[in-house]
Design a protein around this motif. Sequence first.
Motif, PDB file in Angstrom:
ATOM      1  N   VAL A 131      -1.108  14.076  -5.839  1.00 33.30           N
ATOM      2  CA  VAL A 131      -2.174  15.088  -5.849  1.00 33.30           C
ATOM      3  C   VAL A 131      -1.596  16.473  -5.576  1.00 33.30           C
ATOM      4  O   VAL A 131      -2.003  17.459  -6.198  1.00 33.30           O
ATOM      5  CB  VAL A 131      -3.253  14.741  -4.790  1.00 33.30           C
ATOM      6  CG1 VAL A 131      -4.359  15.805  -4.780  1.00 33.30           C
ATOM      7  CG2 VAL A 131      -3.855  13.366  -5.077  1.00 33.30           C
TER       8      VAL A 131
ATOM      9  N   THR B 223     -13.408   6.648  -0.347  1.00 28.58           N
ATOM     10  CA  THR B 223     -12.188   6.667  -1.169  1.00 28.58           C
ATOM     11  C   THR B 223     -10.920   6.855  -0.348  1.00 28.58           C
ATOM     12  O   THR B 223      -9.825   6.657  -0.867  1.00 28.58           O
ATOM     13  CB  THR B 223     -12.257   7.803  -2.203  1.00 28.58           C
ATOM     14  OG1 THR B 223     -12.298   9.072  -1.500  1.00 28.58           O
ATOM     15  CG2 THR B 223     -13.490   7.665  -3.073  1.00 28.58           C
ATOM     16  N   THR B 224     -11.062   7.250   0.904  1.00 23.75           N
ATOM     17  CA  THR B 224      -9.884   7.705   1.651  1.00 23.75           C
ATOM     18  C   THR B 224      -8.872   6.603   1.947  1.00 23.75           C
ATOM     19  O   THR B 224      -7.700   6.889   2.172  1.00 23.75           O
ATOM     20  CB  THR B 224     -10.317   8.348   2.981  1.00 23.75           C
ATOM     21  OG1 THR B 224     -11.124   7.408   3.700  1.00 23.75           O
ATOM     22  CG2 THR B 224     -11.130   9.609   2.730  1.00 23.75           C
TER      23      THR B 224
ATOM     24  N   THR C 233      -2.130   6.095   1.378  1.00 24.14           N
ATOM     25  CA  THR C 233      -3.583   6.159   1.217  1.00 24.14           C
ATOM     26  C   THR C 233      -3.965   7.555   0.745  1.00 24.14           C
ATOM     27  O   THR C 233      -3.223   8.531   0.933  1.00 24.14           O
ATOM     28  CB  THR C 233      -4.297   5.852   2.540  1.00 24.14           C
ATOM     29  OG1 THR C 233      -3.956   6.876   3.488  1.00 24.14           O
ATOM     30  CG2 THR C 233      -3.871   4.495   3.086  1.00 24.14           C
ATOM     31  N   LEU C 234      -5.120   7.637   0.130  1.00 26.85           N
ATOM     32  CA  LEU C 234      -5.603   8.944  -0.333  1.00 26.85           C
ATOM     33  C   LEU C 234      -5.733   9.901   0.844  1.00 26.85           C
ATOM     34  O   LEU C 234      -5.441  11.104   0.719  1.00 26.85           O
ATOM     35  CB  LEU C 234      -6.941   8.779  -1.043  1.00 26.85           C
ATOM     36  CG  LEU C 234      -7.612  10.078  -1.493  1.00 26.85           C
ATOM     37  CD1 LEU C 234      -6.764  10.797  -2.541  1.00 26.85           C
ATOM     38  CD2 LEU C 234      -9.017   9.800  -2.036  1.00 26.85           C
ATOM     39  N   ASP C 235      -6.144   9.380   2.000  1.00 26.19           N
ATOM     40  CA  ASP C 235      -6.300  10.224   3.180  1.00 26.19           C
ATOM     41  C   ASP C 235      -4.968  10.855   3.587  1.00 26.19           C
ATOM     42  O   ASP C 235      -4.905  12.051   3.923  1.00 26.19           O
ATOM     43  CB  ASP C 235      -6.872   9.386   4.335  1.00 26.19           C
ATOM     44  CG  ASP C 235      -7.378  10.257   5.473  1.00 26.19           C
ATOM     45  OD1 ASP C 235      -7.997  11.302   5.198  1.00 26.19           O
ATOM     46  OD2 ASP C 235      -7.132   9.908   6.639  1.00 26.19           O
TER      47      ASP C 235
ATOM     48  N   TYR D  76      -8.113   0.751  -8.669  1.00 22.99           N
ATOM     49  CA  TYR D  76      -7.941   0.264  -7.302  1.00 22.99           C
ATOM     50  C   TYR D  76      -7.980  -1.255  -7.327  1.00 22.99           C
ATOM     51  O   TYR D  76      -8.557  -1.878  -8.193  1.00 22.99           O
ATOM     52  CB  TYR D  76      -9.012   0.823  -6.369  1.00 22.99           C
ATOM     53  CG  TYR D  76     -10.442   0.542  -6.779  1.00 22.99           C
ATOM     54  CD1 TYR D  76     -11.184   1.496  -7.462  1.00 22.99           C
ATOM     55  CD2 TYR D  76     -11.057  -0.667  -6.490  1.00 22.99           C
ATOM     56  CE1 TYR D  76     -12.483   1.264  -7.839  1.00 22.99           C
ATOM     57  CE2 TYR D  76     -12.368  -0.923  -6.864  1.00 22.99           C
ATOM     58  CZ  TYR D  76     -13.075   0.051  -7.542  1.00 22.99           C
ATOM     59  OH  TYR D  76     -14.377  -0.194  -7.921  1.00 22.99           O
TER      60      TYR D  76
ATOM     61  N   GLU E  17      -2.380  11.393   1.615  1.00 27.99           N
ATOM     62  CA  GLU E  17      -1.992  12.365   0.596  1.00 27.99           C
ATOM     63  C   GLU E  17      -2.803  13.663   0.745  1.00 27.99           C
ATOM     64  O   GLU E  17      -2.257  14.766   0.601  1.00 27.99           O
ATOM     65  CB  GLU E  17      -2.219  11.767  -0.799  1.00 27.99           C
ATOM     66  CG  GLU E  17      -1.874  12.697  -1.959  1.00 27.99           C
ATOM     67  CD  GLU E  17      -0.380  12.934  -2.123  1.00 27.99           C
ATOM     68  OE1 GLU E  17       0.413  12.264  -1.441  1.00 27.99           O
ATOM     69  OE2 GLU E  17      -0.006  13.804  -2.945  1.00 27.99           O
ATOM     70  N   LEU E  18      -4.086  13.536   1.079  1.00 31.20           N
ATOM     71  CA  LEU E  18      -4.911  14.735   1.244  1.00 31.20           C
ATOM     72  C   LEU E  18      -4.502  15.522   2.496  1.00 31.20           C
ATOM     73  O   LEU E  18      -4.589  16.760   2.507  1.00 31.20           O
ATOM     74  CB  LEU E  18      -6.393  14.348   1.313  1.00 31.20           C
ATOM     75  CG  LEU E  18      -6.978  13.784   0.010  1.00 31.20           C
ATOM     76  CD1 LEU E  18      -8.463  13.478   0.184  1.00 31.20           C
ATOM     77  CD2 LEU E  18      -6.773  14.759  -1.159  1.00 31.20           C
TER      78      LEU E  18
ATOM     79  N   ALA F 217     -12.732  13.757  -4.846  1.00 28.23           N
ATOM     80  CA  ALA F 217     -12.363  12.331  -4.958  1.00 28.23           C
ATOM     81  C   ALA F 217     -13.641  11.512  -4.958  1.00 28.23           C
ATOM     82  O   ALA F 217     -14.510  11.695  -4.101  1.00 28.23           O
ATOM     83  CB  ALA F 217     -11.457  11.911  -3.808  1.00 28.23           C
TER      84      ALA F 217
ATOM     85  N   VAL G  97      -9.585  11.285  -8.899  1.00 26.95           N
ATOM     86  CA  VAL G  97      -9.191  12.437  -8.101  1.00 26.95           C
ATOM     87  C   VAL G  97      -9.088  13.634  -9.050  1.00 26.95           C
ATOM     88  O   VAL G  97      -8.373  13.563 -10.059  1.00 26.95           O
ATOM     89  CB  VAL G  97      -7.845  12.203  -7.395  1.00 26.95           C
ATOM     90  CG1 VAL G  97      -7.455  13.441  -6.587  1.00 26.95           C
ATOM     91  CG2 VAL G  97      -7.911  10.985  -6.486  1.00 26.95           C
TER      92      VAL G  97
ATOM     93  N   ILE H 253      -2.719   5.158  -3.382  1.00 27.81           N
ATOM     94  CA  ILE H 253      -2.345   5.921  -4.576  1.00 27.81           C
ATOM     95  C   ILE H 253      -0.852   6.253  -4.498  1.00 27.81           C
ATOM     96  O   ILE H 253      -0.249   6.151  -3.423  1.00 27.81           O
ATOM     97  CB  ILE H 253      -3.165   7.232  -4.701  1.00 27.81           C
ATOM     98  CG1 ILE H 253      -2.816   8.167  -3.551  1.00 27.81           C
ATOM     99  CG2 ILE H 253      -4.653   6.953  -4.750  1.00 27.81           C
ATOM    100  CD1 ILE H 253      -3.404   9.559  -3.713  1.00 27.81           C
TER     101      ILE H 253
END
Length: 366
Positions: free
Chosen positions: A262, A252-253, A219-221, A365, A223-224, A287, A298, A257
């Motif tokens: 990132v 978006t989190t 998930t984007l979360d 997505y 990765e962040l 994002a 992103v 992805i």
Amino acid sequence: MPINELNTKRMWMFYSLAWIVYSILIGFIVQFDEFNQGNFNWAMATRTVLTTLPTAFILALIWPLSAKLNHAQISTARLVTIHFVCAFAFACFWHFFGIAMYYLLIGTIPQRSIAWYIWPFLYSMMMYGVIASIFHGLRSSESRRLQDLAFTQAQKLLVSTELNALRNKLNPHFLFNTLNSIIALVRKDAVAAEAALFRFSDMLRYILRTEKSGQDRVTLDEELDFVRDYLSLESLRLGQRLQVEWQIDPSTTAISIPALSVQPLVENSIKHAFNPRSQPGLLTIKAEMRHAENCLRVSVQDDGPGCDVTANTTTNSNVNKNQGGEGMGLRTIERRLQLEYGERARFTIETAPGGGFAVHLDIPYQ
């Protein structure tokens, strides 16, 4: 070329039904004149049907013959010659079979001229040609289907193999650069270096977890969070020179992805925008949803020196060379997006001399 069992059953059902309808139709056609006069000989119609149906069994032998000829991979000329000989043999057989059946059912042999037999003979050969063409057409169609299927599977395997190769390139690249940063920090502050090693161990767990599970998506979360650990590590070394601004849309989190898509962008900015200078700089990580394009955008942007390429450049791998000549991360990310999403994903770079450097990932997505 083998045809799957379901399609074979359907083909023979259709073949049988077609011959039954054809036999009944012939049974009515030979009685057409009598039918117009109000007479209809059901016995003759039945005999016509019963003497026509054996043709279906004989011509069905073309099916295994077509398999053997396809397997032999003979030339088209040889294939046509073999079928012409078989068609001639079938017409001869059917001619004498018809005479024999006529004798058995009527008791006499019809006395007709040779010309009267020519058209039925040619009709038998034509019938053989039609059935042979249909069978070879079916086998050719199945062959193309299997080739397309094999090609698709090969493409998927190629993409999977290339993705693994790209990820294997990315990880050593990331590990090498991070370890260099920690080594540089050890010389300045041993305590901070120890904290950095703990951060680094958390990052390694993230990498190993994605590799061990075989899942290339996070998930984007997640990765962040990995990026935050990385920036925390770099901030120990860069201090106030590294200012980070987060602009993350909460919606978006949860979007999936590619893992490690990132962090290399951030690492690229750290290397080319923050390492060379002593003044504070701003790194912006953003994002956002782009509903009109059905994608997640992103963006990683810095206010560093940028590079000498045309502004609003799209998918320009030469930027890496202008950014330092040895960067692999941007090219790897761009290639991963191409392999996983094709033209649905976009990798866009915006930069100008003295105008900073920004990379935008547009990820579709589900």
